[in-house]
Design an enzyme around this catalytic site. Sequence first.
Site, PDB file in Angstrom:
ATOM      1  N   ARG A  51       1.259   4.949  17.039  1.00 61.29           N
ATOM      2  CA  ARG A  51       0.788   5.910  16.023  1.00 61.29           C
ATOM      3  C   ARG A  51       1.156   7.354  16.345  1.00 61.29           C
ATOM      4  NH1 ARG A  51       1.237   2.135  12.583  1.00 61.29           N
ATOM      5  NH2 ARG A  51      -0.541   0.741  12.330  1.00 61.29           N
ATOM      6  N   ASP A  74      -6.495   3.428  12.849  1.00 60.51           N
ATOM      7  CA  ASP A  74      -5.175   4.032  12.681  1.00 60.51           C
ATOM      8  C   ASP A  74      -5.204   5.319  11.868  1.00 60.51           C
ATOM      9  OD1 ASP A  74      -3.726   2.326  14.315  1.00 60.51           O
ATOM     10  OD2 ASP A  74      -3.636   0.787  12.765  1.00 60.51           O
ATOM     11  N   ASP A 104       0.820  -1.225   0.000  1.00 62.81           N
ATOM     12  CA  ASP A 104       0.000   0.000   0.000  1.00 62.81           C
ATOM     13  C   ASP A 104       0.848   1.267   0.000  1.00 62.81           C
ATOM     14  OD1 ASP A 104      -2.336  -1.440   0.018  1.00 62.81           O
ATOM     15  OD2 ASP A 104      -2.632  -1.287   2.190  1.00 62.81           O
TER      16      ASP A 104
HETATM   17  N1  ARG Z   1      -7.199  -3.125  16.388  1.00 62.38           N
HETATM   18  C1  ARG Z   1      -5.938  -2.640  16.776  1.00 62.38           C
HETATM   19  C2  ARG Z   1      -5.990  -1.169  17.115  1.00 62.38           C
HETATM   20  O1  ARG Z   1      -6.899  -0.525  16.686  1.00 62.38           O
HETATM   21  C3  ARG Z   1      -4.844  -2.961  15.799  1.00 62.38           C
HETATM   22  C4  ARG Z   1      -4.967  -2.347  14.421  1.00 62.38           C
HETATM   23  C5  ARG Z   1      -3.965  -2.865  13.396  1.00 62.38           C
HETATM   24  N2  ARG Z   1      -4.095  -4.280  13.210  1.00 62.38           N
HETATM   25  C6  ARG Z   1      -3.677  -4.999  12.197  1.00 62.38           C
HETATM   26  N3  ARG Z   1      -3.854  -6.293  12.291  1.00 62.38           N
HETATM   27  N4  ARG Z   1      -3.120  -4.497  11.151  1.00 62.38           N
HETATM   28  O2  ARG Z   1      -5.152  -0.637  17.767  1.00 62.38           O
END
Ligand code: ARG
Length: 424
Positions: free
Chosen positions: A108, A137, A28
Amino acid sequence: MATGVSLAPKRHSMACAKVVLAYSGGLDTSVAIPWLREEKGLDVVAVTVDVGQPVDLDRVRDKALRSGAVAALAADARQEFAEEFVLPALRANALYEGVYPLSTALARPLIGRHLVEVARRERASFVAHGCTGKGNDQVRFELSTTGLAPELGVIAPAREWTMTREEEIAYAARHGIEVEATRRSPYSTDENLWGRSIECGILEDPAVEPPEEVYLWTVSPGEAPPGPEYLTVGFEHGAPVSVDGRELSAVRLIDELNRRAGAHGVGRIDHLESRVVGIKSREVYECPAATVLLRAHQALEGLVLPRDVLSFKRHVEQRYAELIYDGLWFSPLRSALEAFVTETQQRITGEVAVKLYRGSATVAGRRSSQSLYQAGLATYSHGDQFRREMAEGFIYVWGLPSRTWAKVGETAAPEALAPAERAP
Ligand code: ARG
């Protein structure tokens, strides 16, 4: 903070506006580089931040440049991540919905902060990230970057383009971007020092037990060693500083606990999760070190903090965890709650023994020079110093409101109370 600058010659003589892209090296974000150039007319500066994921920074930087970035920067931010994000979350016992140690969520704002620093240095007008429109995210990246630098615009290519994965692969091929030939996993994963997140594939059916193949950091508890292993974590002011008496940096300490607890099948979490964007989703986590440290830290607080501080802190912790989850790390409320948490940690110094055994991490013992546990008060044997004759009067006064309430309800005649409340 960003180190290892590597500039490629600009391909365009006319100065273009710049965008700083959070670059992982995956499909991506690689496709996003030529897309930002072609669709938005922007020069792309790629930034890769190492928060403990398996990454070869040189290779990723190289790939960014070959994909058309005008510059590619990489930063080893593991120490910064551990000290400035993970440890505050640990001191706050931050668990979203009571179970998720927020590993992905915590990285993040750190990545956002790096993007902002580079954007200011490079005089970029935009930042960009590779998130789609359904997850948390995107919210976290955008609230972090705009919370720190409101003047920056944000672009989310993968939220804008309408390409399927197959179309993305074709787009990549047309732009000379190599797509890793490895068998495509049905799972989407994210990884850093504090944990590993796994979703998609069969996990999208919340009724189905996660298959063994999703786990990478933890053995199945059934395959774990037949006997327990004990370890002792030393804390100072709420931060873990040693394991079994050996002083370690936060990064090395977390690394070691991930390995040792993972080898006993500790830290598997199956979370039916409430996303910020309103969707319920199912995510599986592996967080061995976080599981051990959160448990040990809570145990030490139980020994050292008074009852009212503990119970008030539980409310703060829950709100603090939600703020992290919701992308509000850089917010006045988070800073204010952090000040409260920091104040509670002054005496959280001591040692906690944890027993790792077939998927469980149990507190086996705790010790602190700041302990409020007084043997003379707690004991039922000789040497009891508690003045039990005081208990009767205490209970009389403590129970007065409930007794009054009960009597008024019974008789509906308040004057009936007076004689009963007279001392015998
Ligand atoms: N659900 C988790 C959060 O919101 C992880 C998100 C990313 N997960 C992934 N498998 N790419 O913090």
